[in-house]
Write an enzyme that holds these catalytic residues in place. Structure first.
Site, mmCIF file in Angstrom:
data_model
loop_
_atom_site.group_PDB
_atom_site.id
_atom_site.type_symbol
_atom_site.label_atom_id
_atom_site.label_comp_id
_atom_site.label_asym_id
_atom_site.label_seq_id
_atom_site.Cartn_x
_atom_site.Cartn_y
_atom_site.Cartn_z
ATOM 1 N N GLU A 85 0.114 4.022 0.665
ATOM 2 C CA GLU A 85 0.856 5.058 -0.064
ATOM 3 C C GLU A 85 0.779 4.893 -1.581
ATOM 4 O O GLU A 85 1.788 4.632 -2.248
ATOM 5 C CB GLU A 85 2.319 5.085 0.386
ATOM 6 C CG GLU A 85 2.475 5.473 1.848
ATOM 7 C CD GLU A 85 3.932 5.674 2.267
ATOM 8 O OE1 GLU A 85 4.831 5.438 1.454
ATOM 9 O OE2 GLU A 85 4.153 6.048 3.423
ATOM 10 N N GLU B 48 1.562 5.090 10.119
ATOM 11 C CA GLU B 48 3.004 4.818 10.188
ATOM 12 C C GLU B 48 3.684 6.057 10.725
ATOM 13 O O GLU B 48 3.354 7.177 10.333
ATOM 14 C CB GLU B 48 3.626 4.539 8.806
ATOM 15 C CG GLU B 48 3.299 3.208 8.221
ATOM 16 C CD GLU B 48 4.010 2.941 6.886
ATOM 17 O OE1 GLU B 48 5.086 3.516 6.641
ATOM 18 O OE2 GLU B 48 3.458 2.160 6.104
HETATM 19 C C1 FCB Z 1 6.969 4.082 4.054
HETATM 20 C C2 FCB Z 1 6.452 2.750 3.569
HETATM 21 C C3 FCB Z 1 6.923 1.589 4.377
HETATM 22 C C4 FCB Z 1 8.321 1.736 4.918
HETATM 23 C C5 FCB Z 1 8.558 3.109 5.481
HETATM 24 C C6 FCB Z 1 9.932 3.319 6.019
HETATM 25 O O1 FCB Z 1 6.983 4.996 3.007
HETATM 26 O O2 FCB Z 1 5.049 2.700 3.610
HETATM 27 O O3 FCB Z 1 6.750 0.451 3.586
HETATM 28 O O4 FCB Z 1 9.271 1.358 3.995
HETATM 29 O O5 FCB Z 1 8.285 4.066 4.517
#
Ligand code: FCB
Length: 467
Positions: free
Chosen positions: A165, A367
């Protein structure tokens, strides 16, 4: 709908070094940006839990990797901490390296594929003090770090990522002012974002050099992970709403997607930034560097959609451009604990966008997860957290993932974020994401939640060939 996971599709866990390892002073690890902030103002962190502890992965990595195995997860991502691997002279710290060698060996012994990321918002403090991503020397230092990592672990890691990110630091530290040092300056944010794009490209260049020189596995791959969700606007948008959409998508998504697929940054975005005198400073030779930014595949982190509309004012109170205002969709469904909208279809829309606009590029869901506060209240008599909401969340998202695949999206895997509860930046341990609970009052003991048994059964069906 009966979920059935395709063969060869990665089903795994996502985590990061700074959110799990702890042991913040072991192995001569350097201070990080997060340690500096924790030292300066611990009350900024939920329950005053700073960056020092993680979930003790440093001590528990063997137990954790075995747990992944027992849940039939076939892969997991973590990150190397720059502060652990390198010393202040930008040389390898052998003690730090030893820890990651142990993690690699343990993953291998358990037959789990390791995805290794190089940077997860964790700038070494001494580089932050020199201006962080605003300083080109830091961009060079990152390339040195990447080169060192590729050469040190090249035969142990197949799947590499440059950044997680890359949009978050420019946003949180420089544009929205949510994170230390609480700056609200669009122009500085864009300069930081541009420098991260250069840093990424230099790292990819180092990756190819290391490959040519025989340091890497022949089938090693390099990628970048971002929260690429395509933004939405109102149902009957005005031209100004569509303009807000173009710039939001341009800065957050196309910036990285173009870089990773064609080695360029979106011209229309730069043209608009120039009109606002907010374009980053570009130096001769940069174009050549950016050309190296193309990657083998992408990771897509997805929690919530972005919804925008035309901004009320074109400039903010400091005179910086304001490209969009948030739009609250009347039909939205919320994760009230985290304050994030739940919209599983967004995952499918991204898959279709990739198919249309970047058809050659494969990706995986890197994620996706649900953070919930006070999960204690969901314990049954045996003490197990009955997190049916999490099961529903993952099931709903997986359904859209598989629909996108059926319709031609090149999605090759799904990693659940926070398989084991972890430290989440200034929210610390407020919202728990895990399929596995961490007991902070009891030596970080791990305990399965109901969702852990559910995911295990789901993957087991595939592994036993029950389609
Ligand atoms: C994302 C991040 C990760 C975590 C999640 C909840 O934006 O990549 O590190 O904190 O959120």
């Amino acid at each position: 709908m009966q979920l059935s996971i395709p063969k060869g599709f990665f089903m795994g866990a996502a985590m990061s070094g700074p959110q799990t390892e702890g042991a913040y002073k072991k192995d001569h690890r350097l201070e990080s940006f997060w340690d500096t902030w924790s030292d300066l103002s611990i009350s900024d962190f939920y329950n005053k839990v700073g960056s020092y502890v993680g979930n003790n992965f440093y001590e528990k990595y063997e137990e954790d990797i075995k747990l992944f195995k027992s849940l039939h997860l076939d892969s997991f991502r973590t990150s190397i901490q720059w502060t652990r691997l390198m010393d202040q002279n930008q040389k390898l710290n052998p003690e730090g390296a030893a820890f990651y060698h142990k993690v690699c060996a343990c993953a291998k012994d358990n037959g789990i594929e390791l995805f290794m990321n190089l940077y997860h918002f964790d700038m070494p403090a001494y580089l932050y003090a020199r201006g962080g991503w605003e300083n080109r020397e830091v961009v060079e230092a990152y390339a040195t770090y990447a080169r060192t990592a590729f050469r040190e672990f090249g035969k142990e890691i197949r799947y590499w990522f440059t950044f997680n990110e890359p949009i978050v630091e420019p946003d949180q530290e420089y544009r929205s002012g949510n994170w230390y040092p609480f700056i609200k300056d669009e122009r500085r944010g864009l300069q930081v974002q541009y420098h991260i794009a250069l840093a990424h490209s230099l790292a990819v260049r180092e990756f190819h050099k290391a490959k040519e020189e025989g340091y890497l596995l022949d089938d090693a791959q390099i990628g970048l992970i971002n929260a690429f969700a395509p933004p939405y606007t109102k149902e009957n948008p005005t031209p100004e709403d569509l303009e807000a959409l173009r710039m939001t998508d341009g800065i957050h998504n196309r910036w990285w997607l173009d870089l990773c697929t064609s080695g360029t940054l979106p011209k229309d975005v730069f043209d608009t930034l120039k009109e606002y005198h907010a374009a980053p400073e570009v130096r001769p030779g940069d174009e050549e560097i950016l050309k190296c930014g193309r990657v083998d595949w992408l990771g897509f982190n997805y929690y919530q959609p972005t919804r925008v509309q035309a901004p009320k004012e074109k400039l903010d109170e400091s005179g910086y451009p304001r490209f969009a205002d948030p739009y609250i969709w009347p039909e939205r469904r919320m994760n009230v604990y985290r304050g994030w909208e739940i919209y599983p279809k967004g995952i499918y829309d991204f898959g279709m966008k990739m198919k249309r606009e970047y058809p050659e590029m494969k990706f995986f869901i890197s994620e996706n997860g649900m953070g919930v506060e006070h999960e204690d209240r969901f314990r049954n008599e045996d003490g197990e957290i009955q997190d049916d909401y999490r099961i529903e969340f993952v099931r709903d998202h997986l359904e859209w993932v598989f629909k996108a695949i059926e319709e031609g999206a090149q999605c090759v895997g799904y990693h659940y974020w926070g398989v084991i509860d972890n430290w989440s930046w200034s929210n610390a341990f407020k919202n728990r994401y895990g399929f596995i609970e961490v007991d902070l009052m009891n030596n970080y003991e791990r305990r399965l939640k109901k969702s852990a048994r559910w995911i295990k059964d789901l993957i087991e069906q595939r592994d036993n060939g029950e389609d």
